[in-house]
Design a protein around this motif. Structure first.
Motif, short mmCIF file in Angstrom:
data_model
loop_
_atom_site.label_atom_id
_atom_site.label_comp_id
_atom_site.label_asym_id
_atom_site.label_seq_id
_atom_site.Cartn_x
_atom_site.Cartn_y
_atom_site.Cartn_z
N ARG A 9 0.85 -1.20 0.00
CA ARG A 9 0.00 0.00 0.00
C ARG A 9 0.88 1.24 0.00
O ARG A 9 2.08 1.16 0.20
N ASP A 10 0.23 2.40 -0.20
CA ASP A 10 0.95 3.67 -0.11
C ASP A 10 1.40 3.89 1.34
O ASP A 10 0.67 3.55 2.28
N GLN A 45 5.85 11.99 -2.44
CA GLN A 45 4.41 11.95 -2.68
C GLN A 45 3.90 13.27 -3.23
O GLN A 45 3.02 13.29 -4.09
N PRO A 92 5.11 7.42 -6.31
CA PRO A 92 4.72 6.49 -5.25
C PRO A 92 5.82 6.21 -4.23
O PRO A 92 7.01 6.17 -4.57
N TRP A 93 5.40 6.04 -3.00
CA TRP A 93 6.24 5.49 -1.93
C TRP A 93 5.39 4.39 -1.33
O TRP A 93 4.35 4.66 -0.72
N LEU A 94 5.77 3.16 -1.52
CA LEU A 94 4.98 2.00 -1.13
C LEU A 94 5.62 1.28 0.06
O LEU A 94 6.84 1.26 0.19
N TYR A 125 10.20 3.08 -3.57
CA TYR A 125 9.75 4.41 -3.98
C TYR A 125 10.49 4.83 -5.24
O TYR A 125 11.47 4.19 -5.65
N LEU A 159 5.62 -1.16 -7.71
CA LEU A 159 6.12 0.19 -7.97
C LEU A 159 6.15 0.46 -9.47
O LEU A 159 5.69 1.51 -9.92
N SER A 170 2.69 1.06 -10.82
CA SER A 170 2.22 2.40 -10.46
C SER A 170 2.87 3.46 -11.33
O SER A 170 2.21 4.41 -11.78
N LYS A 208 1.17 6.17 -14.01
CA LYS A 208 1.40 7.61 -13.89
C LYS A 208 2.03 8.20 -15.15
O LYS A 208 2.27 9.39 -15.22
#
Length: 182
Positions: free
Chosen positions: A3-4, A46, A51-53, A67, A104, A107, A111
């Protein structure tokens, strides 16, 4: 569960990262990162829309994180990112790194990022194997670019194209000028 990251994850993230600083050449940092400084780093990533997961276990413990940061500050680099993955001690070899990095990359594709770059301090066979499993290809090797623990260190760079090659400009950007201008 991947998750984030949220602000309450920051102490666990700092606790995962600081042993890499103190005990390895995987990170070229030389001083521990405070929880407040780590919170600022996460917020900056962020805020940049990247993303930073974290990977959270059933017990709620953070087992690792991944990230992406902008590759460079100049505007033309805006579709390229540098990726990082760190696992808590004892979590290597369980598939967490692969799951975090794969998520990652997914994501980043969503983006609209075009190229992922991984700088890997050498030697680091586990990180090289992880990145190559996910399609990264080595494109550069810089000798003796870092100095830590009384020795010179090399860094290799791996890249992964996230979007199909195209000659057209990314969505929302102006097309490059024609090469056949008068």
């Amino acid at each position: 569960m991947i998750r984030d990251a949220c602000p309450t994850d920051t102490p666990a993230i700092a606790a995962i990262y600081n042993p890499y600083i103190a005990d390895t050449t995987i990170s070229f940092e030389e001083a521990p990162v405070s929880v407040d400084a780590m919170r600022e780093r996460i917020a900056a990533v962020q805020a940049a829309g990247l993303p930073w997961l974290v990977c959270e276990g059933e017990d709620g413990a953070i087992g690792g994180y991944a990230y992406a940061t902008p590759w460079r500050v100049r505007h033309a680099y805006r579709f390229s990112v540098e990726t990082s993955v760190y696992l808590a001690h004892g979590n290597a070899g369980r598939g967490l790194g692969k799951a975090l990095l794969a998520r990652l990359l997914e994501s980043l594709r969503e983006k609209g990022c075009h190229l992922a770059i991984a700088g890997i301090a050498q030697p680091n066979e586990a990180s090289v194997a992880l990145h190559e499993k996910l399609g990264f290809v080595k494109v550069a090797h810089f000798g003796e670019v870092g100095f830590k623990f009384g020795r010179w260190l090399d860094v290799g760079y791996w890249e992964l194209r996230l979007q199909a090659p195209t000659s057209s400009a990314p969505p929302g950007t102006a097309a490059p000028p024609s090469a056949a201008s008068p």
